[in-house]
Design a protein around this motif. Structure first.
Motif, PDB file in Angstrom:
ATOM      1  N   HIS A   1      36.362  62.248  41.899  1.00 16.92           N
ATOM      2  CA  HIS A   1      37.138  61.178  41.422  1.00 16.92           C
ATOM      3  C   HIS A   1      38.606  61.596  41.632  1.00 16.92           C
ATOM      4  O   HIS A   1      39.118  61.894  40.461  1.00 16.92           O
ATOM      5  CB  HIS A   1      36.696  60.350  40.220  1.00 16.92           C
ATOM      6  CG  HIS A   1      35.443  59.893  40.492  1.00 16.92           C
ATOM      7  ND1 HIS A   1      34.768  59.051  39.428  1.00 16.92           N
ATOM      8  CD2 HIS A   1      34.532  59.933  41.410  1.00 16.92           C
ATOM      9  CE1 HIS A   1      33.646  58.652  39.640  1.00 16.92           C
ATOM     10  NE2 HIS A   1      33.297  59.194  40.890  1.00 16.92           N
TER      11      HIS A   1
ATOM     12  N   SER B   1      43.226  56.101  39.652  1.00 18.40           N
ATOM     13  CA  SER B   1      42.169  55.343  38.991  1.00 18.40           C
ATOM     14  C   SER B   1      40.993  55.305  39.631  1.00 18.40           C
ATOM     15  O   SER B   1      41.032  55.242  40.978  1.00 18.40           O
ATOM     16  CB  SER B   1      42.753  53.927  38.668  1.00 18.40           C
ATOM     17  OG  SER B   1      41.899  53.117  38.153  1.00 18.40           O
ATOM     18  N   SER B   2      39.785  55.478  39.200  1.00 21.12           N
ATOM     19  CA  SER B   2      38.637  55.624  39.949  1.00 21.12           C
ATOM     20  C   SER B   2      37.652  54.086  39.598  1.00 21.12           C
ATOM     21  O   SER B   2      36.437  54.066  39.476  1.00 21.12           O
ATOM     22  CB  SER B   2      37.759  56.778  39.392  1.00 21.12           C
ATOM     23  OG  SER B   2      38.261  57.880  39.817  1.00 21.12           O
ATOM     24  N   ARG B   3      38.192  53.028  39.076  1.00 18.75           N
ATOM     25  CA  ARG B   3      37.732  51.819  38.537  1.00 18.75           C
ATOM     26  C   ARG B   3      36.955  51.340  39.643  1.00 18.75           C
ATOM     27  O   ARG B   3      35.792  50.716  39.551  1.00 18.75           O
ATOM     28  CB  ARG B   3      38.667  50.784  37.938  1.00 18.75           C
ATOM     29  CG  ARG B   3      39.331  51.163  36.669  1.00 18.75           C
ATOM     30  CD  ARG B   3      40.026  50.321  35.996  1.00 18.75           C
ATOM     31  NE  ARG B   3      40.840  50.747  34.858  1.00 18.75           N
ATOM     32  CZ  ARG B   3      40.139  50.798  33.583  1.00 18.75           C
ATOM     33  NH1 ARG B   3      38.812  50.368  33.541  1.00 18.75           N
ATOM     34  NH2 ARG B   3      40.700  51.097  32.551  1.00 18.75           N
ATOM     35  N   ALA B   4      37.350  51.523  41.004  1.00 15.56           N
ATOM     36  CA  ALA B   4      36.716  50.835  42.275  1.00 15.56           C
ATOM     37  C   ALA B   4      35.454  51.659  42.118  1.00 15.56           C
ATOM     38  O   ALA B   4      34.547  50.874  42.930  1.00 15.56           O
ATOM     39  CB  ALA B   4      37.619  50.892  43.433  1.00 15.56           C
TER      40      ALA B   4
ATOM     41  N   GLY C   1      33.646  52.613  39.889  1.00 18.33           N
ATOM     42  CA  GLY C   1      32.675  52.321  38.652  1.00 18.33           C
ATOM     43  C   GLY C   1      33.102  53.000  37.674  1.00 18.33           C
ATOM     44  O   GLY C   1      32.019  53.260  36.734  1.00 18.33           O
ATOM     45  N   CYS C   2      34.105  54.001  37.706  1.00 12.00           N
ATOM     46  CA  CYS C   2      34.580  54.805  36.576  1.00 12.00           C
ATOM     47  C   CYS C   2      35.646  54.639  35.823  1.00 12.00           C
ATOM     48  O   CYS C   2      36.522  54.211  36.605  1.00 12.00           O
ATOM     49  CB  CYS C   2      34.684  56.113  37.206  1.00 12.00           C
ATOM     50  SG  CYS C   2      34.996  57.430  36.214  1.00 12.00           S
ATOM     51  N   GLY C   3      35.660  54.494  34.484  1.00 17.77           N
ATOM     52  CA  GLY C   3      36.669  54.077  33.654  1.00 17.77           C
ATOM     53  C   GLY C   3      37.710  55.197  33.392  1.00 17.77           C
ATOM     54  O   GLY C   3      38.556  55.010  32.564  1.00 17.77           O
ATOM     55  N   ILE C   4      37.329  56.584  33.524  1.00 21.91           N
ATOM     56  CA  ILE C   4      38.328  57.499  33.354  1.00 21.91           C
ATOM     57  C   ILE C   4      39.582  57.664  34.081  1.00 21.91           C
ATOM     58  O   ILE C   4      39.489  57.589  35.340  1.00 21.91           O
ATOM     59  CB  ILE C   4      37.384  58.809  33.506  1.00 21.91           C
ATOM     60  CG1 ILE C   4      36.370  58.936  32.742  1.00 21.91           C
ATOM     61  CG2 ILE C   4      38.369  60.068  33.196  1.00 21.91           C
ATOM     62  CD1 ILE C   4      35.274  59.944  32.916  1.00 21.91           C
ATOM     63  N   GLU C   5      40.662  57.704  33.458  1.00 21.95           N
ATOM     64  CA  GLU C   5      42.040  57.740  34.513  1.00 21.95           C
ATOM     65  C   GLU C   5      42.324  58.891  34.787  1.00 21.95           C
ATOM     66  O   GLU C   5      41.971  60.143  34.196  1.00 21.95           O
ATOM     67  CB  GLU C   5      42.773  56.908  33.330  1.00 21.95           C
ATOM     68  CG  GLU C   5      42.743  55.514  32.913  1.00 21.95           C
ATOM     69  CD  GLU C   5      42.807  54.791  34.188  1.00 21.95           C
ATOM     70  OE1 GLU C   5      43.436  54.941  34.971  1.00 21.95           O
ATOM     71  OE2 GLU C   5      42.116  53.495  34.112  1.00 21.95           O
TER      72      GLU C   5
END
Length: 385
Positions: free
Chosen positions: A224, A228-231, A233-237
Motif C-alpha cells: 500500500h 492514503s489506502s482507503r480505496a 479498504g485500509c485505514g492506515i495512512e
C-alpha cells in the motif's frame, strides 16, 4: 558412509500439499516414527525449510545408528556421545559427484549442535508416544545452575529457579555475534545491484527490517504505497507494507511471526519499487503472479522467487561489493540503527515482529565511535576545571 535413510520431499495424495518424510533410499519405505515427527513440525506451523532441515538431521541420526549397530530408540549414553564426536570428526562427502577435488570439509561444532538439537527433539517426541524409553529421554538433559540469568528471567525470591535443565550433548562454542552493515555499505550495495528487482529487495530489507521469508512471501496486494489506502479498504495512512503469514505461498515462503503487522516505508523505497515494476512489466509471464518478487531473467519466468535463487543473487552482490552480504544482515542493520538513534524499544519490537522483548537483546551493539566517546567522557588524565 553409505546413505540408507534420506529426507525426501513428498506430496499428499489427498490434498496435494508438500511435506517432508524420512525414507529408505533403496526400498522407498517410510521410517514411520521419523516421518511422524516431521508431521508434528508441520502441524505446529513450522516453516517448510525447518521441516526440510530436520528431515536431513533425523535421517543422518538413523544412518549413524545403523552404521554403529545401535537401536535408534535406545542409543545409550555412549552412543549419543559418539554421535556428537562423529559429527565433527568425520569428513563431509563431496558436494556432488562432479565436484573438483578440494580441501577436506568438516562440520563445525555449531552445525553439530544443531543436529544434536534435532535428534534430542526427535527422541523426546518418541518418548511422548512410547516409542522411546523414558530413560533415553532423561539422558538428553542435565541439571545446570544459572550463575548469570538472561535479561528478564525471574530466578524466584530465593533463587530457587536458577536450577534448570540444559542440553547434555552440546559443544560450548564462542558466539559469533551478529553482523550489520553501515549506511554507506547499504547504499553501495544498492548502487552495485545490476537490476531494479535486486535494488528494491536490498532497499526493502534495509528500510523495513523484514525477514527474507517475509519479503519473498509478500503479495502485490500487501504493498500500500499511496498516501492514503482507503480505496483499498485500509485505514492506515501513508505508504506501508503488510506482512502476513500465509501457508500456501507457491514458493514456500513463510513469515515466522504468526501475527500480521504493517511496516511503514519511505518515499525512496517507493521509488525503487516503481523502477522494479517497470522492469517487471517487460516480462509478460509475470503479469498474472500475485507475488511481489518473481523470476524475470531465467526460466520459469513469472514464477515466484525461491530461497535458493535469492541466495544466489546476494552471493553475486557480495562478490561485487567485496564484503559479506546476507539478507539477515540487512534486518539486523535496520534494528541496530533504530535502537542507536533512540527509537523506543517497543516500537522496534513491533516493527521487527518479535513476540518477546527478550529477542531485542541481540540487536543493540556499541560501535567504535560510541566506545571512544565513553572513554573520552571519563578521561581522568585530562585536567578538569
Amino acid at each position: 558412509m553409505e546413505r540408507i535413510f534420506v529426507g525426501e520431499r513428498a506430496f499428499s495424495a489427498v490434498t496435494g500439499s508438500e511435506q517432508w518424510v524420512v525414507a529408505d533410499s533403496r526400498s522407498y519405505e517410510l521410517h514411520q516414527e521419523g516421518s511422524a515427527y516431521l508431521a508434528s513440525l508441520r502441524a505446529r506451523g513450522c516453516s517448510p525449510n525447518t521441516e526440510r532441515a530436520y528431515a536431513g538431521r533425523v535421517a543422518l541420526y538413523l544412518n549413524y545408528c545403523r552404521m554403529r549397530r545401535l537401536e535408534w530408540a535406545e542409543p545409550g549414553f555412549l552412543g549419543l556421545v559418539g554421535l556428537q564426536q562423529w559429527l565433527v570428526e568425520v569428513p563431509l562427502p563431496p558436494r556432488s559427484a562432479r565436484a573438483r577435488p578440494g580441501p577436506t570439509r568438516y562440520r563445525s561444532q555449531g552445525t553439530a549442535n544443531a543436529v544434536m538439537t534435532a535428534v534430542g527433539e526427535f527422541l523426546r517426541f518418541g518418548a511422548a508416544h512410547d516409542w522411546v524409553p523414558a530413560a533415553t529421554a532423561e539422558l538428553l538433559s542435565e541439571p545446570k545452575l544459572l550463575r548469570f540469568a538472561p535479561p528478564g528471567y525471574d530466578c524466584g525470591e530465593s533463587g530457587q529457579l536458577r536450577q534448570v535443565r540444559a542440553a547434555a550433548f552440546r559443544f560450548k562454542i564462542t558466539e559469533p555475534g551478529f553482523e550489520d552493515l553501515s549506511s554507506e555499505q547499504i547504499r553501495r550495495m544498492i548502487a552495485l545491484a545490476p537490476r531494479a528487482r535486486e535494488r528494491f529487495m536490498v532497499g526493502l530489507l534495509a528500510c523495513t527490517g523484514l525477514r527474507i521469508g517475509e519479503a519473498l512471501g509478500l503479495h502485490r496486494a500487501d504493498m500500500h504505497l499511496l498516501a492514503s489506502s482507503r480505496a483499498a479498504g485500509c485505514g492506515i495512512e501513508g505508504p506501508h507494507a503488510h506482512v502476513r503469514r500465509r501457508a500456501n505461498n507457491p514458493n514456500r515462503a513463510l513469515a515466522k511471526s504468526r501475527f500480521s503487522r504493517y511496516v511503514p516505508v519511505t518515499a525512496d523505497l517507493v521509488a525503487l519499487y516503481t523502477d522494479y515494476q517497470y522492469e517487471r512489466d517487460q516480462v509478460p509471464q509475470a503479469a498474472d503472479s500475485p507475488m511481489v518478487f518473481v523470476n524475470l531473467f531465467r526460466p520459469p519466468l513469472g514464477r515466484p522467487m525461491s530461497y535458493p535463487s535469492t541466495k544466489e543473487a546476494f552471493d553475486r552482490l557480495a562478490r561485487a561489493a567485496g564484503h559479506a552480504c546476507r539478507p539477515h544482515m540487512l534486518r539486523h542493520s535496520a534494528a541496530t540503527r533504530w535502537l542507536r538513534d533512540g527509537v523506543d524499544r517497543d516500537v522496534v519490537q513491533r516493527l521487527l515482529g518479535h513476540a518477546s522483548p527478550l529477542s531485542m537483546e541481540n540487536y543493540r551493539h556499541v560501535d567504535a565511535a560510541e566506545a571512544r566517546a565513553a572513554v573520552e567522557h571519563v578521561n581522568w588524565l585530562r585536567e578538569r576545571s
